[in-house]
Design a protein around this motif. Structure first.
Motif, PDB file in Angstrom:
ATOM      1  N   UNK A 190       0.872  -1.181   0.059  1.00  0.00           N
ATOM      2  CA  UNK A 190      -0.080  -0.133  -0.065  1.00  0.00           C
ATOM      3  C   UNK A 190       0.846   0.972   0.122  1.00  0.00           C
ATOM      4  N   UNK A 191       1.175   1.630  -1.288  1.00  0.00           N
ATOM      5  CA  UNK A 191       2.100   2.654  -1.487  1.00  0.00           C
ATOM      6  C   UNK A 191       1.714   3.713  -2.444  1.00  0.00           C
ATOM      7  N   UNK A 192       2.491   4.789  -2.442  1.00  0.00           N
ATOM      8  CA  UNK A 192       2.012   6.022  -3.383  1.00  0.00           C
ATOM      9  C   UNK A 192       2.320   5.503  -4.701  1.00  0.00           C
ATOM     10  N   UNK A 193       1.433   6.059  -5.623  1.00  0.00           N
ATOM     11  CA  UNK A 193       1.402   5.526  -6.892  1.00  0.00           C
ATOM     12  C   UNK A 193       2.663   5.582  -7.677  1.00  0.00           C
ATOM     13  N   UNK A 194       3.473   6.760  -7.388  1.00  0.00           N
ATOM     14  CA  UNK A 194       4.660   7.024  -8.076  1.00  0.00           C
ATOM     15  C   UNK A 194       5.650   5.850  -7.953  1.00  0.00           C
ATOM     16  N   UNK A 195       5.619   5.302  -6.690  1.00  0.00           N
ATOM     17  CA  UNK A 195       6.408   3.964  -6.292  1.00  0.00           C
ATOM     18  C   UNK A 195       6.343   2.815  -7.345  1.00  0.00           C
ATOM     19  N   UNK A 196       5.190   2.532  -7.688  1.00  0.00           N
ATOM     20  CA  UNK A 196       4.834   1.383  -8.473  1.00  0.00           C
ATOM     21  C   UNK A 196       4.286   1.924  -9.800  1.00  0.00           C
ATOM     22  N   UNK A 197       4.313   2.784 -10.565  1.00  0.00           N
ATOM     23  CA  UNK A 197       3.630   3.264 -11.699  1.00  0.00           C
ATOM     24  C   UNK A 197       4.118   2.308 -12.806  1.00  0.00           C
TER      25      UNK A 197
ATOM     26  N   UNK B 200       5.331  -0.719 -12.596  1.00  0.00           N
ATOM     27  CA  UNK B 200       4.611  -2.114 -12.304  1.00  0.00           C
ATOM     28  C   UNK B 200       3.471  -2.087 -12.774  1.00  0.00           C
ATOM     29  N   UNK B 201       2.599  -1.060 -12.366  1.00  0.00           N
ATOM     30  CA  UNK B 201       1.182  -1.190 -12.982  1.00  0.00           C
ATOM     31  C   UNK B 201       0.973  -1.133 -14.420  1.00  0.00           C
ATOM     32  N   UNK B 202       1.872  -0.275 -14.854  1.00  0.00           N
ATOM     33  CA  UNK B 202       2.041  -0.298 -16.507  1.00  0.00           C
ATOM     34  C   UNK B 202       2.222  -1.520 -17.123  1.00  0.00           C
ATOM     35  N   UNK B 203       3.064  -2.047 -16.636  1.00  0.00           N
ATOM     36  CA  UNK B 203       3.626  -3.450 -17.164  1.00  0.00           C
ATOM     37  C   UNK B 203       2.897  -4.895 -16.640  1.00  0.00           C
ATOM     38  N   UNK B 204       1.909  -4.531 -15.810  1.00  0.00           N
ATOM     39  CA  UNK B 204       1.305  -5.783 -15.166  1.00  0.00           C
ATOM     40  C   UNK B 204       1.663  -6.618 -14.071  1.00  0.00           C
ATOM     41  N   UNK B 205       3.098  -6.110 -13.662  1.00  0.00           N
ATOM     42  CA  UNK B 205       3.772  -7.025 -12.825  1.00  0.00           C
ATOM     43  C   UNK B 205       3.189  -6.735 -11.527  1.00  0.00           C
TER      44      UNK B 205
END
Length: 203
Positions: free
Chosen positions: A120-127, A129-134
């Motif tokens: 549960x983190x700020x979106x910038x940290x995992x942007x 990974x969210x884009x590539x589906x990981x």
């Protein structure tokens, strides 16, 4: 113990390291001799790897997180830990089961992408990974209106001339980064709140 302690490099010491300015992402910063200028915000995202969701199921409500493995930053307690969510302008405090504790976002992201559990983190940290589906966003409606600040931290009341130029550049550049939003208002109360500065404790 089920809790794994992942320890990457220590957080930068602004004073001891002689840094002019450091960029930090945090929910809030406490008072001290350092000064922090809030430059932007990044909304929180609850996410897990598709592999984890396939194996352990996707929660339909935040209360179900207690049945899942959750990953937390250093300082998160193994017992009594909880995450804050928001639904219809109502705040929810949800107990979690901490499985991994780390002192950097990088370690948390690597653990989550490996299918260990939820972050549960700020979106910038995992942007990315969210884009590539990981990683996959979960329960997005409960995360609306919850964000952390992106801060420029420096010693003294005012940054050096070069640091001030860098801070201005970063402030203009941040909204172009996926997962970051322009900072509209300054909600933390402090003597310097009118200028967007707040003293905080660092390390």
């Amino acid at each position: 113990s089920r809790v794994h302690d992942v320890r990457p490099p220590h957080r930068v010491d602004v004073v001891g390291g002689g840094y002019d300015v450091v960029i930090r992402i945090a929910r809030r910063l406490n008072d001290s001799t350092l000064t922090a200028r809030r430059l932007a915000i990044s909304p929180l995202v609850l996410a897990a790897a598709p592999q984890y969701l396939q194996e352990r199921g996707c929660p339909s409500h935040a209360s179900e997180l207690i049945k899942h493995r959750c990953l937390g930053l250093q300082g998160t307690k193994n017992t009594g830990a909880a995450w804050q969510f928001r639904s219809l302008n109502t705040s929810l405090t949800v107990p979690i089961n901490v499985w991994v504790i780390a002192d950097s976002y990088l370690s948390l992201v690597l653990a989550a992408c490996s299918g260990i559990g939820f972050i549960y983190v700020p979106r910038v940290v995992i942007a990315a990974q969210l884009r590539d589906g990981s990683l996959q966003s979960v329960l997005p409606d409960l995360c609306k209106g919850i964000e952390w600040g992106v801060y420029a931290v420096h010693c003294g009341r005012a940054p050096t001339k070069n640091a001030a130029a860098l801070i201005d550049f970063i402030r203009e550049m941040l909204p172009t980064i996926d997962g970051v939003e322009a900072h509209q208002s300054f909600s933390q109360r402090s003597p310097a709140a009118t200028t967007g500065n707040v003293n905080y404790s660092g390390g």
